[in-house]
Design a protein around this motif. Structure first.
Motif, PDB file in Angstrom:
ATOM      1  N   ALA A 196       8.365   3.670  -8.540  1.00 50.45           N
ATOM      2  CA  ALA A 196       8.328   4.781  -7.593  1.00 50.45           C
ATOM      3  C   ALA A 196       6.981   5.497  -7.666  1.00 50.45           C
ATOM      4  O   ALA A 196       6.346   5.760  -6.631  1.00 50.45           O
ATOM      5  N   LEU A 197       6.545   5.795  -8.870  1.00 48.43           N
ATOM      6  CA  LEU A 197       5.274   6.506  -9.030  1.00 48.43           C
ATOM      7  C   LEU A 197       4.112   5.687  -8.474  1.00 48.43           C
ATOM      8  O   LEU A 197       3.236   6.219  -7.786  1.00 48.43           O
ATOM      9  N   TRP A 198       4.098   4.380  -8.768  1.00 48.61           N
ATOM     10  CA  TRP A 198       2.985   3.555  -8.290  1.00 48.61           C
ATOM     11  C   TRP A 198       2.961   3.473  -6.766  1.00 48.61           C
ATOM     12  O   TRP A 198       1.911   3.288  -6.165  1.00 48.61           O
ATOM     13  N   GLN A 199       4.114   3.644  -6.146  1.00 49.13           N
ATOM     14  CA  GLN A 199       4.185   3.676  -4.680  1.00 49.13           C
ATOM     15  C   GLN A 199       3.954   5.078  -4.133  1.00 49.13           C
ATOM     16  O   GLN A 199       4.127   5.322  -2.935  1.00 49.13           O
ATOM     17  N   GLY A 200       3.549   5.986  -5.013  1.00 54.68           N
ATOM     18  CA  GLY A 200       3.183   7.333  -4.581  1.00 54.68           C
ATOM     19  C   GLY A 200       4.322   8.305  -4.492  1.00 54.68           C
ATOM     20  O   GLY A 200       4.128   9.451  -4.055  1.00 54.68           O
ATOM     21  N   VAL A 201       5.511   7.906  -4.899  1.00 52.84           N
ATOM     22  CA  VAL A 201       6.705   8.737  -4.727  1.00 52.84           C
ATOM     23  C   VAL A 201       7.037   9.451  -6.038  1.00 52.84           C
ATOM     24  O   VAL A 201       7.320   8.793  -7.045  1.00 52.84           O
ATOM     25  N   ALA A 206       2.054  14.556   0.870  1.00 53.08           N
ATOM     26  CA  ALA A 206       1.023  13.668   1.421  1.00 53.08           C
ATOM     27  C   ALA A 206      -0.194  13.625   0.503  1.00 53.08           C
ATOM     28  O   ALA A 206      -0.751  12.545   0.231  1.00 53.08           O
ATOM     29  N   ALA A 207      -0.615  14.790   0.013  1.00 52.47           N
ATOM     30  CA  ALA A 207      -1.769  14.832  -0.888  1.00 52.47           C
ATOM     31  C   ALA A 207      -1.455  14.140  -2.209  1.00 52.47           C
ATOM     32  O   ALA A 207      -2.298  13.404  -2.761  1.00 52.47           O
ATOM     33  N   LEU A 208      -0.243  14.353  -2.717  1.00 53.10           N
ATOM     34  CA  LEU A 208       0.147  13.731  -3.977  1.00 53.10           C
ATOM     35  C   LEU A 208       0.156  12.206  -3.853  1.00 53.10           C
ATOM     36  O   LEU A 208      -0.385  11.493  -4.712  1.00 53.10           O
ATOM     37  N   ARG A 209       0.732  11.703  -2.770  1.00 47.70           N
ATOM     38  CA  ARG A 209       0.817  10.264  -2.584  1.00 47.70           C
ATOM     39  C   ARG A 209      -0.575   9.641  -2.438  1.00 47.70           C
ATOM     40  O   ARG A 209      -0.849   8.570  -2.995  1.00 47.70           O
ATOM     41  N   ALA A 210      -1.435  10.318  -1.694  1.00 44.37           N
ATOM     42  CA  ALA A 210      -2.773   9.768  -1.446  1.00 44.37           C
ATOM     43  C   ALA A 210      -3.554   9.588  -2.741  1.00 44.37           C
ATOM     44  O   ALA A 210      -4.356   8.657  -2.868  1.00 44.37           O
ATOM     45  N   GLY A 211      -3.328  10.467  -3.703  1.00 41.63           N
ATOM     46  CA  GLY A 211      -4.089  10.386  -4.950  1.00 41.63           C
ATOM     47  C   GLY A 211      -3.306   9.888  -6.138  1.00 41.63           C
ATOM     48  O   GLY A 211      -3.812   9.888  -7.274  1.00 41.63           O
ATOM     49  N   MET A 212      -2.080   9.415  -5.914  1.00 41.61           N
ATOM     50  CA  MET A 212      -1.202   9.102  -7.043  1.00 41.61           C
ATOM     51  C   MET A 212      -1.733   7.964  -7.909  1.00 41.61           C
ATOM     52  O   MET A 212      -1.743   8.059  -9.146  1.00 41.61           O
ATOM     53  N   ARG A 213      -2.165   6.878  -7.300  1.00 43.03           N
ATOM     54  CA  ARG A 213      -2.589   5.740  -8.125  1.00 43.03           C
ATOM     55  C   ARG A 213      -3.826   6.072  -8.952  1.00 43.03           C
ATOM     56  O   ARG A 213      -3.936   5.654 -10.113  1.00 43.03           O
ATOM     57  N   ASP A 259       0.843  -1.187   0.000  1.00 40.46           N
ATOM     58  CA  ASP A 259       0.000   0.000   0.000  1.00 40.46           C
ATOM     59  C   ASP A 259       0.883   1.243   0.000  1.00 40.46           C
ATOM     60  O   ASP A 259       2.035   1.217   0.445  1.00 40.46           O
ATOM     61  N   VAL A 260       0.325   2.348  -0.498  1.00 43.09           N
ATOM     62  CA  VAL A 260       1.038   3.627  -0.461  1.00 43.09           C
ATOM     63  C   VAL A 260       1.066   4.127   0.980  1.00 43.09           C
ATOM     64  O   VAL A 260       0.035   4.159   1.663  1.00 43.09           O
ATOM     65  N   ALA A 261       2.234   4.514   1.440  1.00 44.37           N
ATOM     66  CA  ALA A 261       2.413   5.020   2.807  1.00 44.37           C
ATOM     67  C   ALA A 261       2.529   6.540   2.794  1.00 44.37           C
ATOM     68  O   ALA A 261       2.885   7.137   1.778  1.00 44.37           O
ATOM     69  N   PRO A 262       2.257   7.197   3.913  1.00 46.18           N
ATOM     70  CA  PRO A 262       2.457   8.649   3.993  1.00 46.18           C
ATOM     71  C   PRO A 262       3.939   8.991   3.808  1.00 46.18           C
ATOM     72  O   PRO A 262       4.812   8.154   4.082  1.00 46.18           O
ATOM     73  N   PRO A 263       4.256  10.204   3.374  1.00 43.84           N
ATOM     74  CA  PRO A 263       5.666  10.572   3.195  1.00 43.84           C
ATOM     75  C   PRO A 263       6.380  10.614   4.543  1.00 43.84           C
ATOM     76  O   PRO A 263       5.822  11.112   5.534  1.00 43.84           O
TER      77      PRO A 263
END
Length: 511
Positions: A419-424, A477-484, A309-313
């Motif tokens: 990296a992108l799929w993991q929200g980074v 944090a916002a970017l990661r939460a919505g990245m996928r 799962d994507v984790a917070p930064p």
């Protein structure tokens, strides 16, 4: 038997550690024994200790500059450590021996797109030179009358890596969507075979060729007899010996896609598939192939395997201090890349850097990289160097990274998508060749243009600004939460669109 002969015999028998100890005993008595330094370097290289190997092999060639075998092994060690420029120089020194020249030129052709000092013209020249060796004595096979296919176009995909789920995300994203009413799909497996666990969806009409144990001429004759219309190379220089298959011309149309990030340098390919970002029109003259472009990115991908799962930064729980990171292959960690990363860390003195690669599990490889970073003013306590892990665990490393740093000029491909799929987000700049624009292609397709700098100085400015901006943790944090969700809705994951575009390209070659 002399001490050096004993050491050589141990190495020949595969007793690498004992051989290394024997060479060290010789050197304890004679520090100028070039053969012992060469033997020790070869033994450490076989053990994966490239840092120790390069030190020993350097001693060997300084003592005996005409020892071309030591130059070749030194080149291999240097490349695996990321010292690409010196590796190319060492291979060229090895090529002074005519018996080593084909292998040395092959290795230069493989690694030269990652050389910061070698532009498009040098890449084309190196691959043309090796291609002449590869083509010697290779003749096209006869193509008999094409068997009926019910009006379907026969497409053959050639890969040695069909079993690699993490690498094949774009490939299976396309293959799974092909219209079997119009296409007959053949998967020519030269290594691990297609499987559901790797992302392939079985189809009753597909033909799986398990031919990795055959030679290229036999495979070419089989494909010619099967009447393949378009043969697509998914390997490029990741499996260079199989380029001979395409020199044998088993299909009337042959195309490179997916793992191509420079010209093949060979005239046997009718086309190479990229996009407007990776191959601008002004650079078409540096390609032996006809350049064919798709909209969006040529690497649109779909994730079929289990991922964390994507984790917070991490900066959100670390007083806003950024952790930059790279899960790149160590051979991409060249001087240009380390120079850029060191400048970023110096501009952001509270930041940290995490580097993870399988080769860094070995102590001398870590020591070598730490020394290179220290020479650039990066203190060891600011850097975490880690080895490999099972892939799911490896991807969890992104939980500890706020911003991924790209490598230059050899960008990430799979690394960037993961990296992108993991929200980074991945920080990059558009470079001077295809290999240096792969991440740019993916980021622009994902609508993440803000993470693409115009050049090295702009990249440094972006990284520094992010490190000093108190709003960065909330933005990340916002970017990661919505990245996928963002990726899934973008051209970066539009494998259906990429499939249609490739089918249109293939139909241009209908005979």
């Amino acid at each position: 038997m002399t001490d050096i002969e004993t050491a050589d015999a141990l190495q020949l028998a595969g007793n690498i550690d004992a051989a290394a100890d024997a060479y060290r005993r010789v050197l304890a008595a004679d520090q100028d024994n070039a053969a012992a330094w060469h033997g020790l370097g070869a033994a450490r290289l076989r053990a994966g200790a490239c840092g120790a190997a390069s030190d020993a092999l350097l001693r060997a060639v300084r003592l005996r500059p005409d020892e071309t075998g030591a130059w070749g092994q030194l080149a291999e060690a240097l490349f695996k450590l990321g010292d690409v420029e010196r590796a190319i120089d060492a291979y060229r020194r090895a090529a002074a021996d005519a018996s080593m020249r084909p292998v040395a030129e092959e290795n230069v052709a493989i690694i030269i797109p990652g050389s910061a000092s070698a532009g498009n013209a040098a890449v084309l020249a190196a691959r043309r030179a090796w291609g002449r060796h590869l083509a010697a004595g290779v003749s096209p096979v006869e193509r008999p009358q094409r068997p009926p296919s019910g009006g379907k176009l026969r497409i053959g995909y050639v890969s040695a890596f069909f079993d690699k789920a993490n690498w094949m995300k774009p490939v299976y994203g396309v293959i799974n969507r092909h219209d079997r009413d119009r296409l007959e799909v053949h998967l020519v497996s030269l290594g691990g075979d297609p499987s559901a666990s790797a992302g392939y969806r079985e189809h009753d009409d597909d033909v799986i060729w398990q031919v990795g144990s055959c030679d290229d001429e036999k495979v070419a004759r089989l494909l010619a007899a099967a009447g393949i219309d378009v043969l697509v190379d998914l390997n490029a220089y990741s499996a260079p010996k199989w380029l001979r298959l395409f020199l044998r011309r088993p299909a009337p149309a042959q195309i490179g896609w997916f793992n191509s990030f420079a010209t093949s340098g060979l005239d046997c390919f009718d086309g190479i598939v990229g996009d407007d970002t990776v191959i601008p029109a002004a650079e078409e003259g540096f390609y032996a192939e006809r350049v064919m472009r798709v909209r969006g990115t040529y690497l649109a991908f779909e994730v079929f395997h289990a991922v964390p799962d994507v984790a917070p930064p991490p900066c959100s729980r670390n007083q806003g201090r950024l952790t930059f990171g790279a899960l790149a292959s160590a051979y991409k960690l060249n001087d240009l890349t380390l120079d850029i990363w060191a400048r970023i860390l110096r501009s952001a003195p509270t930041s940290r850097l995490l580097i993870r690669a399988p080769t860094l599990a070995e102590p001398s490889n870590r020591d070598h990289l730490r020394a290179r970073l220290a020479a650039r003013g990066v203190a060891g306590e600011r850097v975490d160097l880690e080895g490999g892990a099972p892939h799911f665990d490896f991807l969890q490393s992104y939980d500890r990274i706020d911003i991924a740093l790209d490598t230059f000029p050899y960008n990430g491909g799979t690394t960037t998508t993961e990296a992108l799929w993991q929200g980074v987000p991945v920080l990059t700049y558009a470079g001077d060749r295809w290999a240096a624009r792969t991440s740019t292609s993916l980021l622009r397709a994902a609508g993440l243009d803000v993470w693409v700098a115009s050049d090295e100085e702009d990249l440094l400015a972006k990284a520094s600004a992010l490190a000093h901006d108190p709003a960065t943790p909330a933005c990340l944090a916002a970017l990661r939460a919505g990245m996928r969700a963002r990726l899934a809705a973008s051209a970066a994951c539009d494998t259906a669109g990429l499939c249609l575009a490739l089918e249109q390209i293939y139909r241009q070659f209908r005979v």
